[in-house]
Design a protein around this motif. Structure first.
Motif, PDB file in Angstrom:
ATOM      1  N   THR A   6      77.075  42.640  45.331  1.00  0.00           N
ATOM      2  CA  THR A   6      75.764  43.454  44.832  1.00  0.00           C
ATOM      3  C   THR A   6      75.011  44.336  46.252  1.00  0.00           C
ATOM      4  N   MET A   7      74.746  43.099  46.569  1.00  0.00           N
ATOM      5  CA  MET A   7      74.018  43.665  47.487  1.00  0.00           C
ATOM      6  C   MET A   7      74.669  44.861  49.228  1.00  0.00           C
ATOM      7  N   THR A   8      75.518  44.518  49.484  1.00  0.00           N
ATOM      8  CA  THR A   8      76.397  45.340  50.040  1.00  0.00           C
ATOM      9  C   THR A   8      76.337  46.360  50.002  1.00  0.00           C
ATOM     10  N   MET A   9      76.966  45.995  48.549  1.00  0.00           N
ATOM     11  CA  MET A   9      77.240  47.850  47.730  1.00  0.00           C
ATOM     12  C   MET A   9      76.029  48.966  47.057  1.00  0.00           C
ATOM     13  N   ALA A  14      73.313  53.508  49.671  1.00  0.00           N
ATOM     14  CA  ALA A  14      72.101  53.911  50.582  1.00  0.00           C
ATOM     15  C   ALA A  14      72.884  55.110  52.041  1.00  0.00           C
ATOM     16  N   LEU A  15      73.670  53.879  52.404  1.00  0.00           N
ATOM     17  CA  LEU A  15      74.348  54.987  53.462  1.00  0.00           C
ATOM     18  C   LEU A  15      74.187  56.205  53.517  1.00  0.00           C
ATOM     19  N   ILE A  16      75.496  56.284  52.519  1.00  0.00           N
ATOM     20  CA  ILE A  16      75.729  57.627  52.133  1.00  0.00           C
ATOM     21  C   ILE A  16      75.391  58.655  51.788  1.00  0.00           C
ATOM     22  N   VAL A  17      74.307  58.301  51.364  1.00  0.00           N
ATOM     23  CA  VAL A  17      72.700  58.850  50.568  1.00  0.00           C
ATOM     24  C   VAL A  17      72.561  59.410  51.368  1.00  0.00           C
ATOM     25  N   MET A  18      71.886  58.765  52.593  1.00  0.00           N
ATOM     26  CA  MET A  18      71.556  59.333  53.335  1.00  0.00           C
ATOM     27  C   MET A  18      72.091  60.357  54.700  1.00  0.00           C
TER      28      MET A  18
END
Length: 71
Positions: A6-9, A14-18
């Motif tokens: 879950t943490m990895t997802m 977050a990286l994709i959004v940024m």
């Protein structure tokens, strides 16, 4: 407690959004208008469409921060 999966997802999301926000800020208005059309093409990706749309807009003369009117 969050599992590792879950943490990895969450971190990947977050990286994709940024990355999307950074790409969106870098595109001219003309290229932003072009992106939805480009992304409808099968196999198209955001980075490829971003570059292709900017090149398309430069050919129209509206690429360098223009308003997309081609002049």
């Amino acid at each position: 407690m969050l599992t590792k999966k879950t943490m990895t997802m969450l971190l990947v999301g977050a990286l994709i959004v940024m990355a999307s926000v950074n790409l969106n800020e870098a595109l001219s208005e003309c290229a932003k208008d072009c992106m939805p059309v480009c992304l409808r093409v099968e196999g198209a990706t955001i980075p490829v469409c971003g570059q292709s749309c900017e090149e398309y807009c430069k050919q129209l003369g509206g690429g360098a921060g223009g308003d997309g009117d081609g002049f």
